[in-house]
Scaffold this motif. Structure first.
Motif, short mmCIF file in Angstrom:
data_model
loop_
_atom_site.label_atom_id
_atom_site.label_comp_id
_atom_site.label_asym_id
_atom_site.label_seq_id
_atom_site.Cartn_x
_atom_site.Cartn_y
_atom_site.Cartn_z
N ASN A 39 6.93 12.86 4.25
CA ASN A 39 6.60 12.76 2.74
C ASN A 39 5.98 14.02 2.59
OD1 ASN A 39 4.04 11.71 3.20
ND2 ASN A 39 5.22 9.63 3.43
N HIS A 83 17.32 6.62 10.79
CA HIS A 83 16.55 5.33 10.71
C HIS A 83 16.82 5.41 9.06
CE1 HIS A 83 13.79 2.78 10.35
NE2 HIS A 83 12.80 2.34 12.12
N LYS A 119 17.07 -1.80 3.85
CA LYS A 119 16.16 -1.36 4.58
C LYS A 119 14.91 -2.68 4.49
CE LYS A 119 11.65 2.02 3.74
NZ LYS A 119 11.10 0.75 3.09
N THR A 120 15.51 -3.44 3.81
CA THR A 120 14.40 -5.42 3.30
C THR A 120 14.68 -6.25 4.60
OG1 THR A 120 13.96 -4.61 1.02
CG2 THR A 120 14.35 -6.88 1.44
N ASN A 177 15.35 4.25 6.96
CA ASN A 177 13.81 4.90 6.44
C ASN A 177 13.99 6.59 5.54
OD1 ASN A 177 12.31 2.62 6.49
ND2 ASN A 177 10.59 3.36 8.33
N THR A 178 14.36 7.01 6.30
CA THR A 178 15.23 8.57 5.69
C THR A 178 15.49 8.79 5.30
OG1 THR A 178 14.29 8.99 8.42
CG2 THR A 178 15.39 10.75 6.70
N HIS A 202 16.66 6.45 2.95
CA HIS A 202 16.31 5.92 1.56
C HIS A 202 14.98 6.63 1.10
CE1 HIS A 202 13.56 2.96 -0.20
NE2 HIS A 202 14.73 1.94 -0.52
N LYS A 203 14.10 7.14 1.55
CA LYS A 203 13.38 7.79 1.30
C LYS A 203 14.10 8.77 0.24
CE LYS A 203 11.63 11.56 3.38
NZ LYS A 203 12.08 12.66 3.69
N PRO A 205 14.00 -3.63 8.40
CA PRO A 205 13.36 -2.88 8.64
C PRO A 205 13.55 -1.37 9.26
CG PRO A 205 12.78 -4.74 8.61
CD PRO A 205 13.93 -5.11 8.37
N ASN A 206 14.54 -2.13 10.52
CA ASN A 206 14.08 -0.82 12.29
C ASN A 206 15.48 -0.53 12.24
OD1 ASN A 206 11.11 -2.00 12.13
ND2 ASN A 206 11.94 -3.34 12.92
N HIS A 224 19.04 0.04 -0.83
CA HIS A 224 17.20 -0.35 -0.17
C HIS A 224 17.87 -1.89 0.24
CE1 HIS A 224 13.76 -2.11 -1.79
NE2 HIS A 224 13.59 -3.06 -2.70
#
Length: 302
Positions: A67, A235, A271-272, A237-238, A240-241, A275-276, A268
């Motif tokens: 980030n 992943h 990810k919730t 997270n990426t 989602h970001k 998360p992994n 969202h």
């Protein structure tokens, strides 16, 4: 030949390093993970103790962190790149961050004598590892010309999308709004097929040879029907970001992003709940609601 460096040796950064080394560039690297550092050294890289050490004596450093705050810390923190790199060298910002953050970084680098190439990438883990990434590069033409060999070592398509910091990130935000929407539509279509009892292979065969077939859809379906939801190099997270960045840009510019907003909520939820997991894990959230799963040979109902 220029000396290079990579900061952030995860799924994407390790691919950058791998291809720089394969193309004959002397490459230093740094990551907070000891395991990643060991893998980097094993591929022929030179381990650095911190970001500043990567920059010392290096002509071009890729920054592939998560980030904007991490980018700023790497460049401007105590002993960061701005303090250790020589005038005329380049920081290649390949991480995906907010366009306004890239502009802020460009402003903060004024007077440093360093070049900033704002060039987020697309192609995911396969593209990074295979050296076939698409780059959205923004910097003066003379800078892009000088550092073209360093970029060509990791990319199959280098698009010059602007000359100022933030130009590359803006194009990436537009791209991710589309890719995120393609993903979420694929997840929903897969769940619909599962509930209807259609085998996954049938869906893949039809989708991949139809007008809807593309790299994003085909790859997602492959992972879903083979139930590969973790460890595929994508992943959750990426994305989602990245969708958060797209939505933020839409808000700043007053542009309604109805479809991307729906995709944001799908990611969202994924990810919730997991998360992994990787991007495709979002499908499992929908499958749990409907009580059916899409497998390669047959759909399974619980």
């Amino acid at each position: 030949m220029k000396k290079t460096g990579v900061i952030g040796l995860g799924d994407m950064g390790s691919g950058l390093a791998k291809n720089l080394i394969a193309n004959g560039f002397e490459t230093k690297g740094f990551d907070l993970s000891g395991e990643r550092m060991k893998a980097f050294v094993a591929m022929g890289g030179t381990a650095a103790q911190n970001a500043g050490e990567v920059g010392a004596g290096t002509d071009a450093v890729y920054v592939m962190v998560m980030n904007g705050d991490q980018v700023k810390d790497v460049i401007f923190g105590d002993g960061g790149l701005c303090q250790t790199m020589s005038p005329g060298s380049a920081i290649i910002l390949s991480a995906t961050i907010k366009p306004r953050e890239a502009r802020e970084i460009g402003d903060m680098m004024e007077g440093s004598g360093l070049h900033l190439i704002d060039t987020p990438v697309s192609g995911g883990f396969p593209g990074a590892q295979g050296g076939t990434l698409t780059m959205m590069a923004a910097a003066p033409a003379s800078v892009l010309d000088e550092f073209a060999p360093v970029m060509e070592a990791v990319s199959a398509n280098i698009h010059r999308v602007g000359t100022a910091p933030g130009d590359g990130q803006t194009v990436k935000a537009c791209l991710q709004s589309l890719i995120g929407s393609q993903f979420s539509a694929t997840f929903e279509a897969a769940a619909l097929a599962a509930k209807a009892g259609v085998p996954g292979q049938v869906i893949l065969d039809v989708f991949s040879t139809s007008s809807a077939g593309c790299g994003v859809v085909n790859n997602a379906l492959q992972k879903i029907i083979d139930r590969q939801f973790e460890g595929t190099g994508s992943h959750i997270n990426t994305m989602h970001k990245d969708l958060t960045i797209s939505m933020n840009l839409g808000e700043e510019l007053g542009v309604p992003l109805h479809t991307a907003a729906a995709a944001m909520q799908v990611f969202h939820a994924g990810k919730t709940r997991y998360p992994n997991g990787d991007n495709w894990i979002c499908t499992r959230v929908i499958e749990e609601i409907i009580g059916a799963e899409l497998h390669r040979e047959e759909a399974k109902k619980s």
